[in-house]
Design a protein around this motif. Structure first.
Motif, PDB file in Angstrom:
ATOM      1  N   TYR A 105       0.816  -1.212   0.000  1.00 30.25           N
ATOM      2  CA  TYR A 105       0.000   0.000   0.000  1.00 30.25           C
ATOM      3  C   TYR A 105       0.855   1.271   0.000  1.00 30.25           C
ATOM      4  O   TYR A 105       0.314   2.375  -0.086  1.00 30.25           O
ATOM      5  N   LEU A 136      -6.594  -4.316 -11.087  1.00 30.48           N
ATOM      6  CA  LEU A 136      -7.342  -3.346 -10.292  1.00 30.48           C
ATOM      7  C   LEU A 136      -8.481  -4.024  -9.545  1.00 30.48           C
ATOM      8  O   LEU A 136      -9.026  -5.003  -9.997  1.00 30.48           O
ATOM      9  N   LEU A 195      -7.652  -3.959  -2.545  1.00 34.13           N
ATOM     10  CA  LEU A 195      -7.743  -2.493  -2.586  1.00 34.13           C
ATOM     11  C   LEU A 195      -6.366  -1.828  -2.536  1.00 34.13           C
ATOM     12  O   LEU A 195      -6.222  -0.732  -2.007  1.00 34.13           O
ATOM     13  N   HIS A 196      -5.360  -2.484  -3.115  1.00 33.46           N
ATOM     14  CA  HIS A 196      -3.996  -1.942  -3.043  1.00 33.46           C
ATOM     15  C   HIS A 196      -3.845  -0.631  -3.798  1.00 33.46           C
ATOM     16  O   HIS A 196      -2.941   0.156  -3.500  1.00 33.46           O
ATOM     17  N   SER A 197      -4.707  -0.396  -4.757  1.00 35.14           N
ATOM     18  CA  SER A 197      -4.591   0.822  -5.578  1.00 35.14           C
ATOM     19  C   SER A 197      -5.446   1.967  -5.051  1.00 35.14           C
ATOM     20  O   SER A 197      -5.476   3.044  -5.657  1.00 35.14           O
ATOM     21  N   PHE A 198      -6.137   1.750  -3.940  1.00 44.08           N
ATOM     22  CA  PHE A 198      -7.044   2.757  -3.413  1.00 44.08           C
ATOM     23  C   PHE A 198      -6.623   3.191  -2.016  1.00 44.08           C
ATOM     24  O   PHE A 198      -6.111   2.384  -1.235  1.00 44.08           O
ATOM     25  N   ARG A 199      -6.856   4.456  -1.710  1.00 47.35           N
ATOM     26  CA  ARG A 199      -6.486   4.976  -0.395  1.00 47.35           C
ATOM     27  C   ARG A 199      -7.226   4.265   0.717  1.00 47.35           C
ATOM     28  O   ARG A 199      -6.700   4.092   1.814  1.00 47.35           O
ATOM     29  N   VAL A 200      -8.477   3.858   0.452  1.00 49.84           N
ATOM     30  CA  VAL A 200      -9.256   3.194   1.487  1.00 49.84           C
ATOM     31  C   VAL A 200      -8.602   1.874   1.897  1.00 49.84           C
ATOM     32  O   VAL A 200      -8.683   1.457   3.056  1.00 49.84           O
ATOM     33  N   GLY A 201      -7.922   1.214   0.963  1.00 47.78           N
ATOM     34  CA  GLY A 201      -7.219  -0.022   1.290  1.00 47.78           C
ATOM     35  C   GLY A 201      -6.110   0.221   2.296  1.00 47.78           C
ATOM     36  O   GLY A 201      -5.943  -0.543   3.260  1.00 47.78           O
ATOM     37  N   CYS A 219      -0.034  -7.970  -4.143  1.00 43.53           N
ATOM     38  CA  CYS A 219      -1.285  -7.431  -4.676  1.00 43.53           C
ATOM     39  C   CYS A 219      -2.439  -7.695  -3.711  1.00 43.53           C
ATOM     40  O   CYS A 219      -3.365  -8.467  -4.023  1.00 43.53           O
TER      41      CYS A 219
END
Length: 452
Positions: free
Chosen positions: A312, A452, A372-378, A369
């Motif tokens: 993250y 994604l 939600l690795h590409s999202f801030r919420v993750g 991977c």
């Protein structure tokens, strides 16, 4: 005269607090600094798993001190031991600032030998403090022991604050060229190959400065102890036996931060609480819970924190390490003022903490991977999951210590055995999984392709 006595009391409170901060500040400092260190040392993301095993090996310190007390009793010896271990902590922290990058070729692989060896000595200091610092504080009136516990909590809180102020270097992807020789039949040609690699921006201040801060904290601990040894002679021997009935002792060997089970004080409300009598089955549940909780907090999860957080981003790992180290003393404070001895509640909290730990472990297994690795919420979810994991299980450990304190001395001894067994099993199980079988995969922020 009243003013003079008040000033002296405030001075002793301050010294006791500073002395308490030296108990686990070095190891806590290492854990919160790992988000920066793992990018520099050859062990990389596997470094935390090495630290968990090293901290377990440092158990030799408390064992030796216990044997020394058994065969050569005497209070002056205890004072000498504290002077020695705190001095070792100062020297080790100071050397770490200069030698932490040094590597050695072992079995054709680079290893950060200097960092690991010095870490062992820092672990030795902190682990040994568990069986030396509080026995010395028994020479002072009980009110100062409370202040010591506050300082002990700050040993996890202060490094986290310093680490938050330090920040973490953001990664940016840059193209670099690398010359590669290509051989075809009878000729060899040098070809420039362009690769993308991550370069980390420097934090607000360097890792070396952070280690100097740890050195200063250990130095202040030594100075405070020097003054306390002089002050303790002014108190009558009758005050020395007032402390054990108002404190609990939970043996603890930890990490990163970890993490830490220590002596904790229960409020006066506990003194009037009726002692509960537990059945054999309930005692079995308590000890199994102690072993399980410490296996998770001291062995299993710290070994894979990098894998659960680094995908993250460095900032997420930095926040989970720093805020997680602060969750432990906060949970201890909550346990002081909102104690609850219900085994049903403690069991429920253990299940909840295990759930948070399972999520963290699952994200580590999915590295590089995770969800939600590409999202801030993750990233936000994994940070809160680590905070709640450490906080809930820390509360459970403290309250179980309170329960067993009111049972008997042998109950606390068995508690310490369960702590050590759980911590050791957790660390020894995870080390081969991480470093031999490579079940957890590191990633590269610039070259790892994830859906994604």
């Amino acid at each position: 005269v009243v003013s003079s006595d008040t000033d002296m009391a405030l001075l002793v409170h301050l010294l006791a607090c500073i002395f308490g901060t030296g108990s686990w500040v070095a190891i806590n400092g290492l854990w919160v600094e790992l988000p920066l260190i793992v990018n520099e040392l050859p062990e990389g993301w596997d470094l935390p798993s090495y630290l968990t095993v090293i901290i377990q090996l440092a158990n030799v310190g408390p064992v030796l001190v216990t044997l020394l007390h058994k065969f050569t009793p005497g209070q002056q010896k205890e004072i000498v031991i504290i002077y020695i271990i705190v001095s070792i902590g100062i020297i080790a922290s100071f050397l770490l600032a200069f030698l932490w990058r040094e590597t050695t070729l072992i079995a054709e692989e680079l290893h950060s030998t200097a960092f690991l060896v010095i870490t062992f000595f820092l672990s030795l200091v902190d682990c040994t403090s568990s069986v030396t610092f509080l026995p010395f504080m028994m020479q002072l009136p009980p009110k100062y022991v409370t202040t010591y516990f506050i300082g002990e909590g700050l040993s996890g809180f202060l490094p986290g604050i310093v680490a938050l102020g330090q920040g973490v270097g953001m990664a940016k992807c840059v193209n670099v060229s690398q010359t590669t020789n290509i051989t075809n039949d009878n000729w060899t040609e040098a070809v420039d190959v362009y690769l993308t690699e991550a370069q980390y921006q420097p934090p607000n201040f360097s890792i070396e400065v952070f280690f100097f801060v740890l050195t200063a904290m250990m130095f202040f601990c030594l100075v405070a102890f020097g003054f306390l040894t002089r002050i303790s002679r002014k108190f009558s021997p009758s005050s020395k036996r007032l402390v054990p009935d108002q404190t609990i002792y939970i043996t603890s060997i930890e990490s990163e931060k970890t993490r830490k089970d220590h002596w904790h004080q229960d409020p006066a409300a506990d003194l009037s609480a009726p002692k509960a009598k537990y059945s054999l089955l309930q005692f079995l549940f308590i000890y199994l819970t102690v072993a399980w909780v410490n296996a998770l907090t001291n062995g299993v999860l710290p070994s894979v924190q990098t894998y659960s957080c680094m995908p993250y981003g460095n900032t997420v790992y930095h926040l989970s390490a720093a805020l997680g180290s602060m969750a432990n003393p906060l949970a201890c404070v909550i346990a002081m003022f909102l104690p609850n001895r219900s085994l049903l509640l403690l069991g429920s909290l253990s299940v909840a903490g295990t759930g948070f730990g399972a999520y963290n472990l699952a994200m580590a297994a999915l590295s590089p991977c995770p969800l939600l690795h590409s999202f801030r919420v993750g990233g936000a979810i994994i940070v809160f999951s680590w905070i709640l994991f450490i906080g809930t299980l820390s509360y459970v450990k403290v309250m179980i210590g309170v329960i067993l304190r009111d049972e008997s001395h042998s109950a606390l001894v068995w508690c310490g055995a369960a702590v050590q067994l759980g911590s050791m099993v957790g660390a020894l199980v995870m080390f081969p999984l991480v470093n031999v079988y490579y079940l957890f995969k590191p990633g590269d922020p610039c070259n790892t392709q994830c859906p994604l």
